[in-house]
Design a protein around this motif. Structure first.
Motif, mmCIF file in Angstrom:
data_model
loop_
_atom_site.group_PDB
_atom_site.id
_atom_site.type_symbol
_atom_site.label_atom_id
_atom_site.label_comp_id
_atom_site.label_asym_id
_atom_site.label_seq_id
_atom_site.Cartn_x
_atom_site.Cartn_y
_atom_site.Cartn_z
ATOM 1 N N PHE A 363 72.208 2.106 27.335
ATOM 2 C CA PHE A 363 71.770 1.001 28.180
ATOM 3 C C PHE A 363 72.915 0.514 29.067
ATOM 4 C CE2 PHE A 363 69.347 0.607 24.152
ATOM 5 C CZ PHE A 363 68.110 0.976 24.653
ATOM 6 N N THR A 364 72.582 0.237 30.322
ATOM 7 C CA THR A 364 73.542 -0.388 31.230
ATOM 8 C C THR A 364 73.382 -1.900 31.254
ATOM 9 O OG1 THR A 364 72.008 -0.091 33.087
ATOM 10 C CG2 THR A 364 73.636 1.654 32.696
ATOM 11 N N LYS A 365 72.276 -2.390 30.686
ATOM 12 C CA LYS A 365 72.008 -3.828 30.682
ATOM 13 C C LYS A 365 71.079 -4.144 29.527
ATOM 14 C CE LYS A 365 70.498 -7.465 33.909
ATOM 15 N NZ LYS A 365 69.916 -7.703 35.272
ATOM 16 N N ILE A 366 71.394 -5.194 28.777
ATOM 17 C CA ILE A 366 70.501 -5.618 27.701
ATOM 18 C C ILE A 366 70.296 -7.125 27.790
ATOM 19 C CG2 ILE A 366 71.218 -3.765 26.137
ATOM 20 C CD1 ILE A 366 72.722 -5.975 24.535
ATOM 21 N N GLY A 367 69.224 -7.598 27.189
ATOM 22 C CA GLY A 367 68.971 -9.035 27.167
ATOM 23 C C GLY A 367 67.590 -9.330 26.623
ATOM 24 N N ARG A 368 67.126 -10.540 26.899
ATOM 25 C CA ARG A 368 65.775 -10.954 26.535
ATOM 26 C C ARG A 368 64.952 -11.108 27.823
ATOM 27 N NH1 ARG A 368 68.920 -14.500 23.224
ATOM 28 N NH2 ARG A 368 68.481 -14.308 21.001
ATOM 29 N N TRP A 369 63.666 -11.328 27.631
ATOM 30 C CA TRP A 369 62.803 -11.712 28.735
ATOM 31 C C TRP A 369 61.902 -12.838 28.267
ATOM 32 C CZ3 TRP A 369 57.469 -11.891 28.979
ATOM 33 C CH2 TRP A 369 56.922 -12.196 30.229
ATOM 34 N N TRP A 370 61.692 -13.802 29.136
ATOM 35 C CA TRP A 370 60.727 -14.860 28.832
ATOM 36 C C TRP A 370 60.148 -15.411 30.133
ATOM 37 C CZ3 TRP A 370 65.969 -15.373 27.990
ATOM 38 C CH2 TRP A 370 66.647 -16.330 28.753
ATOM 39 N N ASN A 371 58.940 -15.920 29.997
ATOM 40 C CA ASN A 371 58.264 -16.567 31.127
ATOM 41 C C ASN A 371 57.143 -17.418 30.555
ATOM 42 O OD1 ASN A 371 57.683 -17.194 33.827
ATOM 43 N ND2 ASN A 371 56.104 -15.601 33.916
ATOM 44 N N GLY A 372 57.235 -18.729 30.787
ATOM 45 C CA GLY A 372 56.255 -19.616 30.178
ATOM 46 C C GLY A 372 56.331 -19.519 28.670
ATOM 47 N N ALA A 414 55.065 -6.705 28.147
ATOM 48 C CA ALA A 414 55.953 -5.890 28.984
ATOM 49 C C ALA A 414 55.343 -5.650 30.356
ATOM 50 C CB ALA A 414 56.259 -4.569 28.300
ATOM 51 N N GLY A 415 54.009 -5.699 30.441
ATOM 52 C CA GLY A 415 53.341 -5.526 31.722
ATOM 53 C C GLY A 415 53.639 -6.644 32.702
ATOM 54 N N PHE A 416 54.067 -7.789 32.189
ATOM 55 C CA PHE A 416 54.404 -8.926 33.059
ATOM 56 C C PHE A 416 55.852 -8.872 33.565
ATOM 57 C CE2 PHE A 416 51.215 -11.041 30.113
ATOM 58 C CZ PHE A 416 50.147 -10.886 31.001
ATOM 59 N N VAL A 417 56.634 -7.957 33.030
ATOM 60 C CA VAL A 417 58.050 -7.880 33.396
ATOM 61 C C VAL A 417 58.198 -6.994 34.626
ATOM 62 C CG1 VAL A 417 60.390 -7.374 32.616
ATOM 63 C CG2 VAL A 417 58.656 -8.110 30.955
#
Length: 455
Positions: A363-372, A414-417
């Motif tokens: 991986f070149t980048k890692i993290g979390r994702w959130w929205n609402g 994941a479809g929202f990302v």
């Protein structure tokens, strides 16, 4: 493997590579107290020879006297024994005369010297520029006050630009720290790591032949340095520690956005922002944004970086009344009831470490994702090859239907990302997942981690 020297191969190999050269070296080593700086330096000197000098919080003349004794013993210099140094110029001149051949000198807790002898940095600048830089000296300056060491490295410092390299030593990760408590099962070690973090000195306080509960009871004894060290470290580093304490306690309670921290502490935005910036510089707090947004995003969240401080601000700071009343049994029971919730947070960080160190995906980048209200615990991107891995992390035992539902929900989120044309794959990491081979996605649990902690 010795409990006195565990891990740090990268840093030690770096020093070994530099010492084999013929150039002068001026290396700065720094990091929080008890992180393993002294052990690293002593191991380096054990392998290569050299002089280790430990500064004390005393007068410059007293430190010069002690250093004279150490240096005289190393060179078997009877004249120096009878006539110790009375100035920093004299000490540096002596070192210069002895550094026609490779000479390793390490001065630990160097800020104590500067605190009493403000002129020392300017004297060192002059000697380095005019003499030492042309010698074969291998000079190491070490300090535990991160803020003071970074000021010494800053552009306003007399020694700015003189260092040939620097090492900021940080806590060990979960997998390297395991060597300190190898008698524990991996689940028990995860609990210990969630309390202690990867600081070697903290890890050595636990007895892995005793239960976590018994070790916690020892943690809360009035003479325990685990109980007191968080305050000691922060008061040494920070001006107005009371406000920093309030911010870190808010974060430990789950107040992770700037607005939540402001509301919880009652502090204004500018003040909270300034304090958070200092805590990030000290590697006590980290800021994260959703992986597909700019670093300037207003969706930033703040987390305590080190499990030791995370545990301390979640369970110790808010419960000093129970500790002072010596009602430790009640506090330990309170912690045990809440601990699985807290372990879920730490497990997510351990999963990140696992994916970075051992995943076949790079991986070149890692993290979390959130929205609402939607959130994904781990997203790993390879921006060159265009693939993404989405993981859900559950500190639970999971079986067939649970796993299938998690996969369905994860794929939907994941479809929202918005990532463009990335090839997406999905996975689950749990405490224990039954029949792992029967699922199409990636599935890991503690059993997979165990393989790597035994390497």
């Amino acid at each position: 493997m010795s409990k006195q020297f565990v891990d740090r191969e990268e840093e030690l190999n770096f020093l070994q590579e530099r010492v084999r050269g013929n150039n002068s070296e001026f290396i700065i080593i720094y990091g929080r107290r008890r992180i393993g700086k002294t052990t690293l330096i002593l191991e380096f000197i054990r392998r290569n020879g050299g002089i280790y000098l430990l500064a004390r919080e005393t007068s410059g003349l007293e430190n010069l006297k002690r250093f004279s004794e150490r240096i005289a013993a190393y060179f078997d210099d009877s004249v120096l024994r009878k006539n110790p140094f009375h100035s920093w110029d004299a000490l540096l001149e002596y070192i210069y005369q002895k550094s026609k051949d490779r000479l390793i000198i390490a001065i630990d807790e160097f800020p104590y010297l500067v605190k009493d002898s403000r002129e020392l940095l300017s004297i060192l600048q002059e000697y380095w520029d005019l003499k030492l830089a042309k010698s074969k000296i291998f000079l190491i300056l070490c300090g535990s006050s991160v803020s003071m060491m970074e000021r010494m490295l800053g552009h306003k410092s007399p020694i700015y630009g003189r260092r040939t390299s620097q090492i900021r030593l940080k806590a060990m990760d979960f997998f390297n720290a395991r060597a300190f408590l190898s008698n524990y099962s991996l689940e028990e070690f995860l609990k210990a790591y969630a309390i202690l973090g990867g600081n070697p000195a903290y890890l050595q306080t636990f007895d892995d032949k005793k239960s976590i509960k018994d070790n916690l009871l020892k943690y809360f004894r009035s003479d325990s340095f685990l109980l007191q060290d968080a305050q000691f470290v922060l008061r040494e580093e920070l001006y107005e520690p009371r406000n920093y304490f309030a911010i870190m306690e808010a974060i430990a309670r789950g107040k992770t956005t700037l607005g939540e921290i402001m509301n919880d502490t009652g502090m204004e935005r500018a003040k909270v922002g300034k304090y958070l910036s200092v805590l990030i510089d000290l590697d006590l707090v980290k800021r994260e944004v959703p992986i597909n947004t700019s670093w300037k995003s207003r969706k930033g969240r703040y987390y305590i970086s080190d499990p030791y401080f995370s545990f301390w601000f979640r369970y110790v700071q808010p419960n000093f009344d129970l500790i002072e009343a010596e009602n430790v049994e009640a506090l330990v029971e309170l912690i045990i009831k809440d601990f699985n919730s807290y372990l879920g947070i730490i497990f997510e960080e351990v999963v990140r470490q696992f994916m970075l160190k051992f995943s076949r995906m790079k991986f070149t980048k890692i993290g979390r994702w959130w929205n609402g209200g939607e959130e994904i615990d781990f997203v790993g991107l390879n921006e060159q090859e265009g693939y993404a891995l989405f993981l859900e992390v559950k500190w639970k035992e999971l079986r067939g239907r649970d796993v299938e539902k998690i996969f369905m929900d994860l794929e939907k989120k994941a479809g929202f990302v918005d990532l463009g044309n990335y090839k997406k794959s999905y996975g689950i990491v749990g405490k224990k997942i039954y029949e792992k081979d029967s699922f199409k996605g990636f599935v890991w649990d503690l059993e997979d981690f165990e393989v790597h902690t035994l390497m």
